[in-house]
Write a protein that holds these residues in place. Sequence first.
Motif, PDB file in Angstrom:
ATOM      1  N   LEU A   1       0.839  -1.175   0.047  1.00 52.76           N
ATOM      2  CA  LEU A   1      -0.041   0.057  -0.054  1.00 52.76           C
ATOM      3  C   LEU A   1       0.867   1.299   0.007  1.00 52.76           C
ATOM      4  CD1 LEU A   1      -3.102   0.666   0.132  1.00 52.76           C
ATOM      5  CD2 LEU A   1      -2.685   1.218   2.680  1.00 52.76           C
ATOM      6  N   GLY A   2       2.096   1.297   0.380  1.00 54.07           N
ATOM      7  CA  GLY A   2       2.946   2.580   0.708  1.00 54.07           C
ATOM      8  C   GLY A   2       3.146   2.802  -0.892  1.00 54.07           C
ATOM      9  N   ASN A   3       3.101   2.013  -2.019  1.00 53.12           N
ATOM     10  CA  ASN A   3       3.383   2.524  -3.201  1.00 53.12           C
ATOM     11  C   ASN A   3       2.422   3.663  -3.690  1.00 53.12           C
ATOM     12  OD1 ASN A   3       4.658  -0.727  -4.119  1.00 53.12           O
ATOM     13  ND2 ASN A   3       5.710   0.827  -3.144  1.00 53.12           N
ATOM     14  N   PHE A   4       1.651   3.908  -2.976  1.00 52.51           N
ATOM     15  CA  PHE A   4       0.515   4.779  -3.472  1.00 52.51           C
ATOM     16  C   PHE A   4       0.423   5.961  -2.698  1.00 52.51           C
ATOM     17  CE2 PHE A   4      -0.879   0.418  -4.356  1.00 52.51           C
ATOM     18  CZ  PHE A   4      -1.160   0.650  -5.561  1.00 52.51           C
ATOM     19  N   GLU A   5       0.023   6.919  -3.355  1.00 55.78           N
ATOM     20  CA  GLU A   5      -0.512   8.366  -2.552  1.00 55.78           C
ATOM     21  C   GLU A   5      -1.670   8.114  -1.882  1.00 55.78           C
ATOM     22  OE1 GLU A   5       1.900  10.782  -2.899  1.00 55.78           O
ATOM     23  OE2 GLU A   5       2.875  10.792  -4.565  1.00 55.78           O
ATOM     24  N   ASP A   6      -1.930   9.072  -0.909  1.00 56.50           N
ATOM     25  CA  ASP A   6      -3.098   9.013   0.045  1.00 56.50           C
ATOM     26  C   ASP A   6      -4.388   8.705  -0.617  1.00 56.50           C
ATOM     27  OD1 ASP A   6      -2.178   8.844   2.407  1.00 56.50           O
ATOM     28  OD2 ASP A   6      -3.035  11.034   2.803  1.00 56.50           O
ATOM     29  N   ALA A   7      -4.727   9.377  -1.894  1.00 58.52           N
ATOM     30  CA  ALA A   7      -6.109   9.193  -2.577  1.00 58.52           C
ATOM     31  C   ALA A   7      -6.135   7.951  -3.250  1.00 58.52           C
ATOM     32  CB  ALA A   7      -6.186  10.370  -3.491  1.00 58.52           C
ATOM     33  N   GLU A   8      -5.007   7.632  -3.923  1.00 59.34           N
ATOM     34  CA  GLU A   8      -5.174   6.274  -4.597  1.00 59.34           C
ATOM     35  C   GLU A   8      -4.869   4.927  -3.420  1.00 59.34           C
ATOM     36  OE1 GLU A   8      -2.077   6.771  -8.374  1.00 59.34           O
ATOM     37  OE2 GLU A   8      -1.382   7.198  -6.260  1.00 59.34           O
ATOM     38  N   ALA A   9      -4.438   5.156  -2.386  1.00 64.27           N
ATOM     39  CA  ALA A   9      -4.335   4.155  -1.551  1.00 64.27           C
ATOM     40  C   ALA A   9      -5.467   3.869  -0.852  1.00 64.27           C
ATOM     41  CB  ALA A   9      -3.284   4.528  -0.176  1.00 64.27           C
ATOM     42  N   ALA A  10      -6.354   5.104  -0.417  1.00 67.74           N
ATOM     43  CA  ALA A  10      -7.752   4.908   0.275  1.00 67.74           C
ATOM     44  C   ALA A  10      -8.755   4.485  -0.902  1.00 67.74           C
ATOM     45  CB  ALA A  10      -8.095   6.436   0.342  1.00 67.74           C
ATOM     46  N   ALA A  11      -8.347   4.748  -2.162  1.00 69.04           N
ATOM     47  CA  ALA A  11      -9.488   4.223  -3.298  1.00 69.04           C
ATOM     48  C   ALA A  11      -9.232   2.568  -3.443  1.00 69.04           C
ATOM     49  CB  ALA A  11      -9.343   4.877  -4.634  1.00 69.04           C
TER      50      ALA A  11
ATOM     51  N   ARG B   1     -11.920  -0.307  -2.538  1.00 65.17           N
ATOM     52  CA  ARG B   1     -12.431  -1.264  -3.443  1.00 65.17           C
ATOM     53  C   ARG B   1     -12.135  -2.682  -2.898  1.00 65.17           C
ATOM     54  NH1 ARG B   1     -11.263  -1.119  -9.929  1.00 65.17           N
ATOM     55  NH2 ARG B   1     -12.591  -3.026 -10.485  1.00 65.17           N
ATOM     56  N   ILE B   2     -11.201  -2.994  -1.963  1.00 74.65           N
ATOM     57  CA  ILE B   2     -11.215  -4.123  -1.211  1.00 74.65           C
ATOM     58  C   ILE B   2     -12.401  -4.237  -0.264  1.00 74.65           C
ATOM     59  CG2 ILE B   2      -9.681  -5.298   0.364  1.00 74.65           C
ATOM     60  CD1 ILE B   2      -7.374  -4.157  -0.838  1.00 74.65           C
ATOM     61  N   ARG B   3     -12.486  -3.306   0.325  1.00 69.64           N
ATOM     62  CA  ARG B   3     -13.566  -3.012   1.421  1.00 69.64           C
ATOM     63  C   ARG B   3     -14.970  -3.468   0.565  1.00 69.64           C
ATOM     64  NH1 ARG B   3     -18.417  -2.450   2.595  1.00 69.64           N
ATOM     65  NH2 ARG B   3     -19.174  -1.221   4.403  1.00 69.64           N
ATOM     66  N   ASP B   4     -15.217  -2.879  -0.616  1.00 67.91           N
ATOM     67  CA  ASP B   4     -16.570  -3.168  -1.357  1.00 67.91           C
ATOM     68  C   ASP B   4     -16.505  -4.576  -1.890  1.00 67.91           C
ATOM     69  OD1 ASP B   4     -17.354  -0.453  -0.713  1.00 67.91           O
ATOM     70  OD2 ASP B   4     -16.642   0.378  -2.755  1.00 67.91           O
ATOM     71  N   THR B   5     -15.693  -5.084  -1.935  1.00 68.66           N
ATOM     72  CA  THR B   5     -15.368  -6.669  -2.438  1.00 68.66           C
ATOM     73  C   THR B   5     -15.628  -7.531  -1.430  1.00 68.66           C
ATOM     74  OG1 THR B   5     -13.740  -6.065  -4.242  1.00 68.66           O
ATOM     75  CG2 THR B   5     -14.167  -8.387  -3.892  1.00 68.66           C
ATOM     76  N   MET B   6     -15.554  -7.120  -0.100  1.00 68.83           N
ATOM     77  CA  MET B   6     -15.463  -8.090   1.168  1.00 68.83           C
ATOM     78  C   MET B   6     -17.224  -8.366   1.339  1.00 68.83           C
ATOM     79  SD  MET B   6     -12.526  -6.358   3.297  1.00 68.83           S
ATOM     80  CE  MET B   6     -12.638  -7.157   4.764  1.00 68.83           C
ATOM     81  N   ASN B   7     -17.316  -9.258   1.982  1.00 72.51           N
ATOM     82  CA  ASN B   7     -18.738  -9.590   2.535  1.00 72.51           C
ATOM     83  C   ASN B   7     -18.626  -9.216   4.147  1.00 72.51           C
ATOM     84  OD1 ASN B   7     -19.911 -10.774   0.474  1.00 72.51           O
ATOM     85  ND2 ASN B   7     -18.874 -12.512   0.866  1.00 72.51           N
ATOM     86  N   PRO B   8     -19.630  -9.015   4.677  1.00 76.70           N
ATOM     87  CA  PRO B   8     -19.586  -8.573   6.265  1.00 76.70           C
ATOM     88  C   PRO B   8     -18.669  -9.313   7.253  1.00 76.70           C
ATOM     89  CG  PRO B   8     -21.823  -8.338   5.431  1.00 76.70           C
ATOM     90  CD  PRO B   8     -21.196  -9.212   4.300  1.00 76.70           C
ATOM     91  N   GLU B   9     -18.676 -10.750   6.663  1.00 76.01           N
ATOM     92  CA  GLU B   9     -17.906 -11.829   7.703  1.00 76.01           C
ATOM     93  C   GLU B   9     -16.302 -11.848   7.228  1.00 76.01           C
ATOM     94  OE1 GLU B   9     -19.844 -14.509   4.495  1.00 76.01           O
ATOM     95  OE2 GLU B   9     -20.129 -12.452   5.710  1.00 76.01           O
TER      96      GLU B   9
ATOM     97  N   THR C   1     -10.445   5.031   7.904  1.00 75.80           N
ATOM     98  CA  THR C   1     -11.443   5.742   8.031  1.00 75.80           C
ATOM     99  C   THR C   1     -12.054   6.301   6.585  1.00 75.80           C
ATOM    100  OG1 THR C   1     -10.969   6.729  10.122  1.00 75.80           O
ATOM    101  CG2 THR C   1     -12.590   8.020   8.817  1.00 75.80           C
ATOM    102  N   ALA C   2     -11.280   6.442   5.636  1.00 73.75           N
ATOM    103  CA  ALA C   2     -11.491   7.045   4.344  1.00 73.75           C
ATOM    104  C   ALA C   2     -12.113   5.746   3.572  1.00 73.75           C
ATOM    105  CB  ALA C   2     -10.459   7.696   3.668  1.00 73.75           C
ATOM    106  N   ALA C   3     -11.633   4.777   3.750  1.00 71.30           N
ATOM    107  CA  ALA C   3     -11.819   3.486   3.045  1.00 71.30           C
ATOM    108  C   ALA C   3     -12.963   2.708   3.579  1.00 71.30           C
ATOM    109  CB  ALA C   3     -10.692   2.567   3.080  1.00 71.30           C
TER     110      ALA C   3
END
Length: 340
Positions: free
Chosen positions: A180-190, A194-202, A313-315
């Motif tokens: 994740l350190g290869n990305f600037e703030d906005a890219e890292a949060a995005a 995207r990972i969070r949106d792919t995850m199911n609640p469990e 928080t942003a993610a």
Amino acid sequence: MSAEPSAVSISPRYSREVVEERDAHADLLADFRAGMLEPPRSLPPKYFYDARGSQLFDAICDTPEYYPTRLEADLLERHAEAILEASGARTLFELGSGTSRKTEYLLAALEARVSAPHYVANDVCGEILDEAGARLLQRFDQMRVDSLCGDYAAALTHLADVSGAQADGPRLFAFLGSSLGNFEDAEAAALLRRIRDTMNPEDRLLLGLDRVKPRPVLEAAYNDAAGVTAAFNLNLLSVLNTELGADFDPEGFEHRAPFVEDLSRIEMHLVSRRQQTVRVSEPEAVLEIAEGEVIRTEISRKFSLEAIDRLLTAAGLEHAAQWSAPEEWYSLFLLRPGAD
């Protein structure tokens, strides 16, 4: 980045599928046009990882100066059982898996917990995925390994279509190596979003992050005495020569990786040793590069806890558990999807 078969199988328990959303060559052309035609010049680090680049990065991880791999591997070895227990996972999905060497600690703990463990590996290099898959099948008799060859976005988009991946929940998503350190703030949060949106609640995400530490330790890690990191950086020029018909002379550049304190990051540079002219076939261009001019090839951010909390928080992610090396030099965070 040459064309590969859309699907590869080396065993009934292994598959590899090419899942790029976009044309990788077209992406390189676009990034080259955007970042290399005029100074200040830069390219994204994803172009490091042809077959030789992937092998060189694996060698970097074995250098005495490169602490992140050892610290993360030690944390995984000591806490793999606790991580799997806390996640409740039946499937492990890893972004940027590479050779999957450190991942074997998690896979061993997964195999000990479930009767039919499932590993979904993602990387941009199909050859590395196949080599890792063959090794893992030899070690883990009951494991199924599915490989997704493509970038992070393509793998996340494709994940729901991988046979059995969605059914074998809960899933543990892993994003290790402080990538994740290869990305600037906005890219890292995005990307985290995207990972969070792919995850199911469990589902849970295991995120490895390098932390802030003294400058000498940081700079030594990216300027190893054996010159492996320098070879890795310079290999990017060979990629450009092969893929774009360029005539970069690797001998005309040197590797440097200073720590930029106000941005809390290492910056990897290729520095021109002399005034030089570089010709490129695709896109048709002539680059006039001055002596001392810099091409930035990577950033590697070092995170404070405050910076981490801002990103999470942003993610839309929340802390579930944390394991850290001595002096907080490296941390593994187990994260869960936050409320929408």
